[in-house]
Design an enzyme around this catalytic site. Structure first.
Site, PDB file in Angstrom:
ATOM      1  N   LYS A  17      35.543  46.804  36.812  1.00 51.45           N
ATOM      2  CA  LYS A  17      35.997  47.943  37.572  1.00 51.45           C
ATOM      3  C   LYS A  17      37.386  47.838  37.887  1.00 51.45           C
ATOM      4  O   LYS A  17      38.189  48.859  37.871  1.00 51.45           O
ATOM      5  CB  LYS A  17      35.280  48.006  38.766  1.00 51.45           C
ATOM      6  CG  LYS A  17      35.616  49.032  40.006  1.00 51.45           C
ATOM      7  CD  LYS A  17      34.781  48.909  41.069  1.00 51.45           C
ATOM      8  CE  LYS A  17      35.043  47.757  42.216  1.00 51.45           C
ATOM      9  NZ  LYS A  17      36.171  47.944  42.859  1.00 51.45           N
ATOM     10  N   ASN A  18      37.876  46.788  38.238  1.00 50.78           N
ATOM     11  CA  ASN A  18      39.149  46.487  38.855  1.00 50.78           C
ATOM     12  C   ASN A  18      40.329  46.295  37.829  1.00 50.78           C
ATOM     13  O   ASN A  18      41.446  46.428  38.111  1.00 50.78           O
ATOM     14  CB  ASN A  18      39.297  45.343  39.741  1.00 50.78           C
ATOM     15  CG  ASN A  18      38.232  45.308  41.101  1.00 50.78           C
ATOM     16  OD1 ASN A  18      38.093  46.733  41.461  1.00 50.78           O
ATOM     17  ND2 ASN A  18      38.340  44.520  41.934  1.00 50.78           N
TER      18      ASN A  18
ATOM     19  N   CYS B 233      38.892  50.108  55.110  1.00 50.97           N
ATOM     20  CA  CYS B 233      37.525  50.187  54.416  1.00 50.97           C
ATOM     21  C   CYS B 233      36.690  49.120  55.016  1.00 50.97           C
ATOM     22  O   CYS B 233      37.134  48.600  56.289  1.00 50.97           O
ATOM     23  CB  CYS B 233      37.606  49.969  52.928  1.00 50.97           C
ATOM     24  SG  CYS B 233      38.147  48.248  52.812  1.00 50.97           S
TER      25      CYS B 233
ATOM     26  N   ARG C 149      43.563  48.613  55.317  1.00 53.39           N
ATOM     27  CA  ARG C 149      44.084  48.471  54.239  1.00 53.39           C
ATOM     28  C   ARG C 149      45.496  48.861  53.976  1.00 53.39           C
ATOM     29  O   ARG C 149      45.861  50.011  53.476  1.00 53.39           O
ATOM     30  CB  ARG C 149      43.248  49.007  52.718  1.00 53.39           C
ATOM     31  CG  ARG C 149      41.580  48.531  53.070  1.00 53.39           C
ATOM     32  CD  ARG C 149      41.545  47.215  52.537  1.00 53.39           C
ATOM     33  NE  ARG C 149      41.834  46.861  51.229  1.00 53.39           N
ATOM     34  CZ  ARG C 149      40.806  46.817  50.190  1.00 53.39           C
ATOM     35  NH1 ARG C 149      39.712  47.524  50.550  1.00 53.39           N
ATOM     36  NH2 ARG C 149      41.038  46.676  49.065  1.00 53.39           N
ATOM     37  N   PRO C 150      46.575  48.027  54.408  1.00 54.47           N
ATOM     38  CA  PRO C 150      47.975  48.538  54.462  1.00 54.47           C
ATOM     39  C   PRO C 150      48.357  48.724  53.257  1.00 54.47           C
ATOM     40  O   PRO C 150      48.089  47.940  52.099  1.00 54.47           O
ATOM     41  CB  PRO C 150      48.557  47.358  55.671  1.00 54.47           C
ATOM     42  CG  PRO C 150      47.769  46.164  55.209  1.00 54.47           C
ATOM     43  CD  PRO C 150      46.300  46.909  55.299  1.00 54.47           C
ATOM     44  N   ILE C 151      49.543  49.405  52.945  1.00 61.74           N
ATOM     45  CA  ILE C 151      50.284  49.620  51.852  1.00 61.74           C
ATOM     46  C   ILE C 151      51.670  49.320  51.898  1.00 61.74           C
ATOM     47  O   ILE C 151      52.513  49.869  51.059  1.00 61.74           O
ATOM     48  CB  ILE C 151      49.924  50.892  50.982  1.00 61.74           C
ATOM     49  CG1 ILE C 151      50.446  52.056  51.974  1.00 61.74           C
ATOM     50  CG2 ILE C 151      48.569  51.037  50.590  1.00 61.74           C
ATOM     51  CD1 ILE C 151      50.503  53.488  51.453  1.00 61.74           C
ATOM     52  N   ASP C 152      52.187  48.781  53.201  1.00 60.54           N
ATOM     53  CA  ASP C 152      53.598  48.306  53.542  1.00 60.54           C
ATOM     54  C   ASP C 152      54.173  47.734  52.149  1.00 60.54           C
ATOM     55  O   ASP C 152      55.257  48.162  51.805  1.00 60.54           O
ATOM     56  CB  ASP C 152      53.520  47.649  54.588  1.00 60.54           C
ATOM     57  CG  ASP C 152      52.961  46.279  54.634  1.00 60.54           C
ATOM     58  OD1 ASP C 152      51.649  46.241  54.329  1.00 60.54           O
ATOM     59  OD2 ASP C 152      53.421  45.070  54.609  1.00 60.54           O
TER      60      ASP C 152
ATOM     61  N   ASP D 185      36.118  38.177  46.194  1.00 58.70           N
ATOM     62  CA  ASP D 185      34.904  39.205  45.948  1.00 58.70           C
ATOM     63  C   ASP D 185      33.700  38.367  45.595  1.00 58.70           C
ATOM     64  O   ASP D 185      32.756  38.797  45.432  1.00 58.70           O
ATOM     65  CB  ASP D 185      35.387  39.912  44.764  1.00 58.70           C
ATOM     66  CG  ASP D 185      36.497  40.945  45.049  1.00 58.70           C
ATOM     67  OD1 ASP D 185      37.057  41.443  44.530  1.00 58.70           O
ATOM     68  OD2 ASP D 185      36.703  41.196  46.346  1.00 58.70           O
TER      69      ASP D 185
ATOM     70  N   ILE E 221      42.054  36.458  52.275  1.00 61.56           N
ATOM     71  CA  ILE E 221      42.505  37.581  51.618  1.00 61.56           C
ATOM     72  C   ILE E 221      42.203  38.788  52.890  1.00 61.56           C
ATOM     73  O   ILE E 221      43.149  39.556  53.028  1.00 61.56           O
ATOM     74  CB  ILE E 221      41.959  37.760  50.339  1.00 61.56           C
ATOM     75  CG1 ILE E 221      42.049  36.577  49.422  1.00 61.56           C
ATOM     76  CG2 ILE E 221      42.411  39.139  49.683  1.00 61.56           C
ATOM     77  CD1 ILE E 221      43.322  36.183  49.236  1.00 61.56           C
TER      78      ILE E 221
ATOM     79  N   ARG F 149      28.927  51.391  43.429  1.00 57.43           N
ATOM     80  CA  ARG F 149      30.322  51.466  43.314  1.00 57.43           C
ATOM     81  C   ARG F 149      30.981  50.553  42.106  1.00 57.43           C
ATOM     82  O   ARG F 149      31.789  50.793  41.287  1.00 57.43           O
ATOM     83  CB  ARG F 149      31.509  51.236  44.625  1.00 57.43           C
ATOM     84  CG  ARG F 149      31.307  52.265  45.447  1.00 57.43           C
ATOM     85  CD  ARG F 149      32.339  51.977  46.675  1.00 57.43           C
ATOM     86  NE  ARG F 149      33.471  51.480  46.323  1.00 57.43           N
ATOM     87  CZ  ARG F 149      34.123  50.216  46.585  1.00 57.43           C
ATOM     88  NH1 ARG F 149      33.503  49.669  47.685  1.00 57.43           N
ATOM     89  NH2 ARG F 149      35.368  49.883  46.063  1.00 57.43           N
TER      90      ARG F 149
HETATM   91  C1  EPZ Z   1      42.300  44.401  45.071  1.00 59.54           C
HETATM   92  O1  EPZ Z   1      42.203  45.003  46.024  1.00 59.54           O
HETATM   93  C2  EPZ Z   1      40.623  44.598  44.552  1.00 59.54           C
HETATM   94  N1  EPZ Z   1      40.573  45.997  44.410  1.00 59.54           N
HETATM   95  C3  EPZ Z   1      39.787  44.018  45.652  1.00 59.54           C
HETATM   96  O2  EPZ Z   1      38.333  44.300  45.173  1.00 59.54           O
HETATM   97  C4  EPZ Z   1      39.983  42.523  45.612  1.00 59.54           C
HETATM   98  O3  EPZ Z   1      39.281  41.877  46.625  1.00 59.54           O
HETATM   99  C5  EPZ Z   1      41.540  42.274  46.008  1.00 59.54           C
HETATM  100  O4  EPZ Z   1      42.372  43.064  44.962  1.00 59.54           O
HETATM  101  C6  EPZ Z   1      42.095  40.687  46.048  1.00 59.54           C
HETATM  102  O5  EPZ Z   1      41.774  40.131  44.813  1.00 59.54           O
HETATM  103  C7  EPZ Z   1      40.784  46.582  43.042  1.00 59.54           C
HETATM  104  O6  EPZ Z   1      41.287  46.159  42.269  1.00 59.54           O
HETATM  105  C8  EPZ Z   1      40.323  48.233  43.171  1.00 59.54           C
HETATM  106  P1  EPZ Z   1      45.553  43.315  47.680  1.00 59.54           P
HETATM  107  P2  EPZ Z   1      43.666  45.276  46.770  1.00 59.54           P
HETATM  108  O7  EPZ Z   1      46.760  44.249  47.428  1.00 59.54           O
HETATM  109  O8  EPZ Z   1      44.650  45.720  45.626  1.00 59.54           O
HETATM  110  C9  EPZ Z   1      46.946  42.854  52.337  1.00 59.54           C
HETATM  111  C10 EPZ Z   1      36.233  44.791  45.176  1.00 59.54           C
HETATM  112  O9  EPZ Z   1      35.374  44.431  45.538  1.00 59.54           O
HETATM  113  N2  EPZ Z   1      47.883  43.871  51.883  1.00 59.54           N
HETATM  114  O10 EPZ Z   1      45.793  42.033  46.810  1.00 59.54           O
HETATM  115  O11 EPZ Z   1      43.488  46.233  47.803  1.00 59.54           O
HETATM  116  C11 EPZ Z   1      45.452  43.613  51.979  1.00 59.54           C
HETATM  117  O12 EPZ Z   1      45.363  44.013  53.438  1.00 59.54           O
HETATM  118  C12 EPZ Z   1      37.587  45.141  45.863  1.00 59.54           C
HETATM  119  O13 EPZ Z   1      36.135  45.337  43.746  1.00 59.54           O
HETATM  120  C13 EPZ Z   1      48.899  44.175  52.872  1.00 59.54           C
HETATM  121  O14 EPZ Z   1      49.027  43.695  53.979  1.00 59.54           O
HETATM  122  O15 EPZ Z   1      43.922  43.798  47.461  1.00 59.54           O
HETATM  123  C14 EPZ Z   1      44.667  42.335  51.943  1.00 59.54           C
HETATM  124  O16 EPZ Z   1      44.484  41.610  53.155  1.00 59.54           O
HETATM  125  C15 EPZ Z   1      37.397  44.806  47.210  1.00 59.54           C
HETATM  126  N3  EPZ Z   1      49.968  45.280  52.608  1.00 59.54           N
HETATM  127  C16 EPZ Z   1      45.517  41.343  51.102  1.00 59.54           C
HETATM  128  O17 EPZ Z   1      46.683  42.021  51.153  1.00 59.54           O
HETATM  129  C17 EPZ Z   1      49.900  45.715  51.392  1.00 59.54           C
HETATM  130  O18 EPZ Z   1      50.718  46.475  50.989  1.00 59.54           O
HETATM  131  C18 EPZ Z   1      44.923  41.528  49.720  1.00 59.54           C
HETATM  132  O19 EPZ Z   1      45.197  43.006  49.281  1.00 59.54           O
HETATM  133  C19 EPZ Z   1      48.836  45.477  50.531  1.00 59.54           C
HETATM  134  C20 EPZ Z   1      47.990  44.327  50.832  1.00 59.54           C
END
Ligand code: EPZ
Length: 421
Positions: free
Chosen positions: A22-23, A120, A125-128, A310, A332, A402
């Site tokens: 999926k990812n 979620c 889920r910040p995007i900064d 995960d 994480i 999902r």
């Molecule tokens: C991806 O999420 C995966 N989702 C997640 O899988 C997976 O758990 C995660 O990577 C870690 O491996 C998809 O690929 C669709 P991150 P993502 O950006 O991209 C923080 C599942 O079950 N962060 O690496 O959202 C964030 O809040 C899902 O399939 C910021 O603070 O993960 C988190 O605490 C769940 N600011 C950490 O970093 C940002 O701008 C990791 O987030 C971006 C992230």
């Protein structure tokens, strides 16, 4: 609402084929938006999993004027000539990871209008990091309420970017935007998950120029255009781990096929420490479980190649009935333990405090009515129910749907008694 009914406590034995990741599929679907299909050609994606999150991504592509259809088990995508660069709120909310379309829309349209991805079940889920990186490439953002208007007043150009954390999503958005930007982009401290390599593989097959270094540095040279290609998505490493956990908790003997064992390496020592014997043969992994699992002392999640966040919930289910105590440390996400309360309703002994969870294994769980809290938490409940005498009912299975393709049908193939009510 649909729910699973699981009659547990007998060994699962046999083969389970791992479906596509999926990812990996989600960012590749976003990348398909970048392909110039004036030739009328389509991207043809093999091994793409048929999941609600994939359908949600296809709905976004269709809203953006693309054609997305399944044909003979493959997903065909042809980008349209729509200039609609707006993702409506209802589509953004269908799938939190819709943010991965941001980079692709900026590369394609040089603008994008979407709403902030809601938090979620795993926490905010910040995007900064996404926005800070894209800003360096010439993107300007205006926030209005929960809307985000993005534009490129001059040109989308390459940049030198350092991520403060190897965010998977931020890495994907930079790669997508940089693929059609002007000039070179170097991204340091990028995520190293296999799904990132798969996205790079797809873009390079389309004529892109993305090079990943072992240390997480990513080099992207912007190109003029990308052309549709035929590509096969990697197997889902978390689904493979989940299947192995179903065998481990039931004292069974499970072989997963069509897998990438090299993507699952971080979890194997944990399963072996719990008493399972593993045999790796090409794309297959066979697990022979002990009568009763031993607790592993510590499980600490880290970015890839560390133990994947995960996989925490599925392994937590194993430790709930193992002999001994396990300490989990989640590094994480803020809220990876929501399934703990549901496991406790089945008699598990789990205490959590912030990023720490302590699980004292019990001999046997008992049946209960439980609800999925998130995708991997739901998988944990199924794993626990498979080892529980009697009938456990699991609600809110939309979370599981999902990320797991036909889970009940798959598990019935190896002897599970699981029905959908
Ligand atoms: C991806 O999420 C995966 N989702 C997640 O899988 C997976 O758990 C995660 O990577 C870690 O491996 C998809 O690929 C669709 P991150 P993502 O950006 O991209 C923080 C599942 O079950 N962060 O690496 O959202 C964030 O809040 C899902 O399939 C910021 O603070 O993960 C988190 O605490 C769940 N600011 C950490 O970093 C940002 O701008 C990791 O987030 C971006 C992230």
């Amino acid at each position: 609402m649909e729910r699973y009914q699981v009659k547990g406590a007998h060994p699962l034995n046999g083969k389970l084929q791992v479906h596509g990741a999926k990812n990996a599929a989600l960012p590749i679907l976003a990348a398909s938006l970048l392909c110039d299909s004036r030739s009328g050609q389509c991207c043809c994606l093999h091994n793409c999993p048929q999941l609600s999150d994939v359908e949600a991504a296809c709905n976004i592509l269709r809203h953006l004027g693309c054609k997305a259809v399944w044909q003979d088990g493959a997903l065909l995508i042809r980008s349209g000539d729509s200039s609609d660069c707006r993702i409506p709120d209802h589509l953004m909310r269908e799938m939190r990871s819709s943010i991965v379309f941001l980079g692709a829309m900026l590369a394609r349209y040089r603008q994008a209008h979407l709403t902030f991805p809601g938090g979620c079940e795993l926490g905010p889920r910040p995007i900064d990091m996404h926005l800070a990186a894209l800003e360096k490439m010439g993107v300007e953002f205006t926030q209005n309420g929960d809307g985000l208007d993005c534009c490129v007043p001059n040109e989308l150009h390459g940049a030198s970017i350092d991520l403060p954390f190897p965010s998977v999503g931020a890495t994907e958005n930079v790669i997508l935007a940089a693929s059609l930007a002007k000039g070179e982009t170097i991204l340091r401290n990028g995520a190293r998950e296999p799904e990132i390599s798969d996205l790079a593989g797809f873009l390079n097959a389309c004529g892109g120029c993305v090079h990943l270094e072992k240390d997480g540095t990513v080099h992207i040279s912007g190109v003029e255009r990308l052309s549709p290609c035929e590509y096969s998505v990697i197997p889902d490493r978390i689904v493979g781990i989940t299947y192995l956990c179903c065998g481990a908790i039931t004292g069974g003997n499970i072989t997963i096929t069509s897998a990438r064992p090299d993507h699952m390496r971080a979890v194997f020592p944990i399963l072996e420490e719990m008493g399972c014997s593993l045999k790796i043969d090409g794309d297959q992994v066979s697990l022979l479980a002990p009568q009763r699992l031993k607790a592993v002392k510590n499980v600490t999640t880290m970015p890839y190649p560390g133990f994947p966040t995960d996989a925490l919930a599925p392994v937590m289910a194993l430790t709930a009935v193992a002999q001994g105590t396990t300490i989990f440390t989640e590094n994480i996400f803020q809220n990876r333990y929501k399934q703990a309360w549901e496991l406790c309703r089945m008699g598990a002994d789990i205490r959590t405090e912030g990023r720490i969870a302590v699980v004292r294994g019990v001999k046997m769980l008992h049946p209960a009515f439980v609800n999925c809290t998130d995708l991997r938490g739901g998988a944990a409940l199924v794993i626990a129910a498979l080892a529980t005498e009697g009938t456990t009912t699991i609600g809110e299975i939309r979370h599981i749907q999902r990320g797991y393709e036909n889970l009940p049908e798959q598990l019935r193939q190896v002897g599970a008694c699981i029905t959908i009510l």
